[in-house]
Design a protein around this motif. Sequence first.
Motif, short mmCIF file in Angstrom:
data_model
loop_
_atom_site.label_atom_id
_atom_site.label_comp_id
_atom_site.label_asym_id
_atom_site.label_seq_id
_atom_site.Cartn_x
_atom_site.Cartn_y
_atom_site.Cartn_z
N SER A 1 0.84 -1.20 0.00
CA SER A 1 0.00 0.00 0.00
C SER A 1 0.87 1.24 0.00
O SER A 1 0.64 2.19 -0.76
N GLN A 2 1.87 1.23 0.88
CA GLN A 2 2.76 2.38 0.99
C GLN A 2 3.45 2.67 -0.34
O GLN A 2 3.52 3.83 -0.79
N LEU A 3 3.94 1.63 -0.98
CA LEU A 3 4.71 1.82 -2.22
C LEU A 3 3.83 2.20 -3.39
O LEU A 3 4.19 3.04 -4.21
N LEU A 4 2.66 1.54 -3.48
CA LEU A 4 1.79 1.86 -4.61
C LEU A 4 1.37 3.32 -4.55
O LEU A 4 1.28 4.00 -5.57
N SER A 5 1.13 3.80 -3.34
CA SER A 5 0.74 5.19 -3.20
C SER A 5 1.90 6.12 -3.55
O SER A 5 1.76 7.04 -4.36
N THR A 6 3.08 5.83 -2.96
CA THR A 6 4.24 6.68 -3.22
C THR A 6 4.57 6.75 -4.70
O THR A 6 4.81 7.82 -5.25
N PHE A 7 4.60 5.60 -5.34
CA PHE A 7 5.11 5.59 -6.72
C PHE A 7 4.03 5.77 -7.77
O PHE A 7 4.33 5.72 -8.96
N SER A 8 2.76 5.96 -7.36
CA SER A 8 1.76 6.47 -8.31
C SER A 8 1.51 7.94 -8.05
O SER A 8 0.72 8.55 -8.76
N ARG A 9 2.14 8.45 -6.99
CA ARG A 9 1.97 9.86 -6.60
C ARG A 9 0.49 10.14 -6.33
O ARG A 9 -0.05 11.18 -6.73
N LYS A 10 -0.16 9.22 -5.67
CA LYS A 10 -1.59 9.34 -5.38
C LYS A 10 -1.86 8.83 -3.99
O LYS A 10 -1.20 7.89 -3.55
N PRO A 11 -2.84 9.42 -3.30
CA PRO A 11 -3.19 8.85 -2.00
C PRO A 11 -3.69 7.42 -2.19
O PRO A 11 -4.15 7.06 -3.27
N ILE A 12 -3.58 6.63 -1.13
CA ILE A 12 -4.09 5.27 -1.21
C ILE A 12 -5.60 5.36 -1.41
O ILE A 12 -6.28 6.18 -0.80
N PHE A 13 -6.14 4.52 -2.29
CA PHE A 13 -7.57 4.53 -2.57
C PHE A 13 -8.29 3.91 -1.38
O PHE A 13 -8.10 2.74 -1.07
N GLY A 14 -9.12 4.71 -0.72
CA GLY A 14 -9.93 4.15 0.36
C GLY A 14 -9.12 3.79 1.60
O GLY A 14 -9.15 2.64 2.04
#
Lengths: 590, 214, 260
Positions: free
Chosen positions: A300-313
């Motif tokens: 979760s942490q990485l997907l958010s960081t490297f999409s430059r987007k808050p975590i969905f939900g």
Amino acid sequence: MSSPAHAAHHAPQGFIRKYVFSLDHKVIGIQYYFLGLFSVFVGMTLSLLMRFHMVNPNASVSWFAKIWPTAAAGGVMTPELYLSLMTMHGTIMVFFVLTTVPQSGFGNYFLPIQIGAEDMAFPVLNMMSFWTTFLALVIMIAAFFVQGGAPLAGWTAYPPLSGAGRITGPGEGMGQNLWILSIAVFCGASLMGAINFIATLVDLRCKGMSLMRMPLTCWTWLVTAILGLLGFAVLLAAGVLLLLDRTVGTSFFLPGGLYINDQIIANHKGGSPLLWQHLFWFFGHPEVYIAILPGMGVTSQLLSTFSRKPIFGYKAMVYAILSIGFLGFLVWGHHMFMSGMNPYSAMAFATLTMCIGVPSAIKTFNWIGTLWNGKIHFTTSMLFALGFVSLFVTGGVSGIFLGQPALDLYFHDTYFVVGHFHMIMGVAAIFGMFAGTFYWFPKMFGRMLNEPLGKIHFYLTFVGVYAIFTPMHFLGLVGNPRRYSDFSNVEYLAGVIPVHSFMSWAAYITAAAQIIFVINLFWSMKKGPIAPANPWDSTTLEWSIPSPPPFDNFAGVHPVVNHGPYEYSVPGAPQDFIMQTDPPEVHSES
Amino acid sequence: MGMSGSLTHDILNGPPPPPIEHGWGGGGGSDGRGSSRRASFTGLFVLIAASTMVFAALTSAFVVRRGLSDDWTSLPKPPVLFVNTIVLILSSVVLDLSRRALKAGNRSRFNLWWTVATALGVTFLLGQAYAWRQLNDAGFFIATNPASSFFYVLTASHAFHLLGGVAALLYVDVQALRLRLGPAKRTAIDVTAIFWHFLDGLWVYLMVLLYVWG
Amino acid sequence: MLLAPIVWALTCVICYFFAVKTWWFPPPINAHGIAYDAQFMRTLIVVGVIFFLAQFALGYVIVRFRDDGGRASYSHGNNRLESVWTTATAILFLGLVVMGTKIWAGVHFDEAPPDAIAIEVMAKQFSWNFRYAGPDGKFGHTELKLINDASGNPFGLDDKDPAGKDDVVSASLKVPVGKPIRLILHSRDVIHNFFVRELRMKQDIVPGMEIPLHFQADKPGVYEVPCSELCGLGHYQMRTTMQVMSEADFEQWKQQQAQK
């Protein structure tokens, strides 16, 4: 003028205090990491030996005879040696890799920093928990060297095979006793760790770090600690009872009327083998969530960081973590559908098992949702996080077959199960560790890992693990039983030996590819480019301090948190990320 | 006498109140005494939760084993167990008296009652050893029958926990007699006392289990 | 990005092998097996769709949302979407379990028909033994201390018991086609497991327990029975066969055994 908290805090001096008996959570985290790294190589070597033997059961390998003069006389691995390697492979991987690195390794290092604390709540206890784990590993390895060798009852150690003593097979004497002792010591170490994690998370969060502003990694470390606390306590009780059955003649798990190896077993009666299974799996199921939850947090942490987007939900993710933790205690019976337990309870467990599939699915949808409309940067750590999602989907969906007792009537104890749990634990969880390594290495060691080497390692490993473990599901369809050292006695398996060969070759190649990772790791520790404080433009607290951090993390400053953990690409903000400690005036919604 | 000003103050007037605590949401404050006192309590409750799970597991094994087979015969238990129970309950009461004395600032009374409680705790353990001895003499060993197996496992597990409790009691006792009871030790006192009360309650539960079903 | 085509390729390869059934179940030989295969198919379709779509979506987002220098869209989620896919997942997963209940019930909730032929199974390290009651319909008395594997008495039959004189002991399972069978599963030492692929049935055999398993085999043939619970070093060798034959052949076989 130093605050009262500092009165006792001085940087440690001397090699022993700094690197051996350190009270610093960062050093302890690294110690756990290297214990896990050592263990994973031992476990992997054991699996390669297993995969070789399955395809070449009668081969004579001269150095087998040198290492195991009795168990591999003439260089041919005996079935009992195979089974003991299998037992130790499972045990070492589950306990000393999957339960240590994601939680006690990364968690110890980063939990205090991510919540703005100087250290764990109880540093001395923390140090003791590592050395107790180390002791447990020593005892476990010792089982290889006693008479009879390591136990052969599998990591699940079902009695009477594991409970009646030497007569059930080689390794079931002192080897099994040492196994139980090691696990019991490990339970104690886990408990110490859980006390620290929970107390630190509940009480040492800095100002502004409310529970709903914690990074998801912290939520997973919290729930994992609670799972470990309650689960390992039960395993400890079960282990004590098993050891008593083996050594002093009690009958907790051993029924009467046993006739083993031409002997009537007269001194046991009335015990229940199923009782062991209930106790073991009451621990065993939460254990698998212990293995996977921290990896989910890292993803979760990485997907958010490297999409430059808050975590969905974010909230849904928190509820998913909490419900996986809670439901994780209610589904243990799905390991026992065929065990002879009450068939009505099987339906109850099946229903709950399907329920636990729902939060896992939610997490997967939310990961995709995080990537959607993002701007994805493909660093090596991000690749491993994306790989985690793919592997989690593959491993998770096979669970939908196994969670139905009706279908388990065929698949239980076949390679379908082996494929399922390896996909989830033996790969997805490992990818979580790789992802964490590539993400946090700069912070831990002040240097960057080599990205091209990292990417090569990733692709080889990703394709490799699919090649090793997906065929297992097909073997399950064919009805290939588990824990067979040799398939030549079952006619219907003749046609699948080529599949086993394929998997063995995939295993050798994938294992060799791990050398790239090891080289990258050790070379970069000494010679990698110097890392800045925040190489990934990430928002959480660890990126607001130097790489590596000073001994007390925040250099005497008490951080104040003003933002949520994943404030990326906030409209109107000067950069595409707002750090949690940035001043509140920086425009954001939380 | 070689004592610093603040220590004399502590002895005569009791410790200063802990700093205001911020509760759960909105963060605490990693500001030394307040949060580390809170953390110690959290740690204690976590430990109690784990202990509870160990005994829950043993209880469920007990229930299953008893219900499963027809070889369960009730174990005749040595009456000294009742004496031990009284001793343990008394030790909890005395421990609480000593804590109250400390709150009221009465250091010497605190020392006295705490030492008495520690002695009672040790007496309990000796009493348990005596009970096991009596059972042995009557021919009931750990493997004799399932009821005796569970008796030994449950009481030994409890005694093992209590040994830890006695060690904590002794530690505080020694610190108290050396007049070294600053704020950090107050937390140790409270945490030890709560753990001791938990072990007391656990023992009462075990007595009920063993006498009604064992 | 390279990862997307790899994910898609792996997905397609996996789906392909399921679709063409390269490695598959053997054909079922009973009604239960047919129902089993139908439930498996339902599950495979649901799982297959989820698997394909999820991996496809992962590959898609990797390609479509690669960094191109702009800002990502700022969003904390979508509660409506959350509720929709949560509910859909729950209904799908729970629905599958409900649909499979009948199959499970048929094996474990329903009793064997009263005219089922009772066969005692005794699993031991590392062989299978089966016992038939003989014409008197009664199983003879057995004792642990009478066990003698070397002289062919794995059950420990007491030869002083008249009811046991006509008992037939066999190392492999023989059953008549189309007739209900009731196995009574025992183990003498550790946990074993009785498994016949073509019946789509499996059951752990636990020492200290007497576990029933009933079935009916509707197609003659010889089917393998590999032990399916780790039982020690000989686990891989612990295999026998179930031979399904016509009623006439079965009676003939029983008589031949009794004459021995």
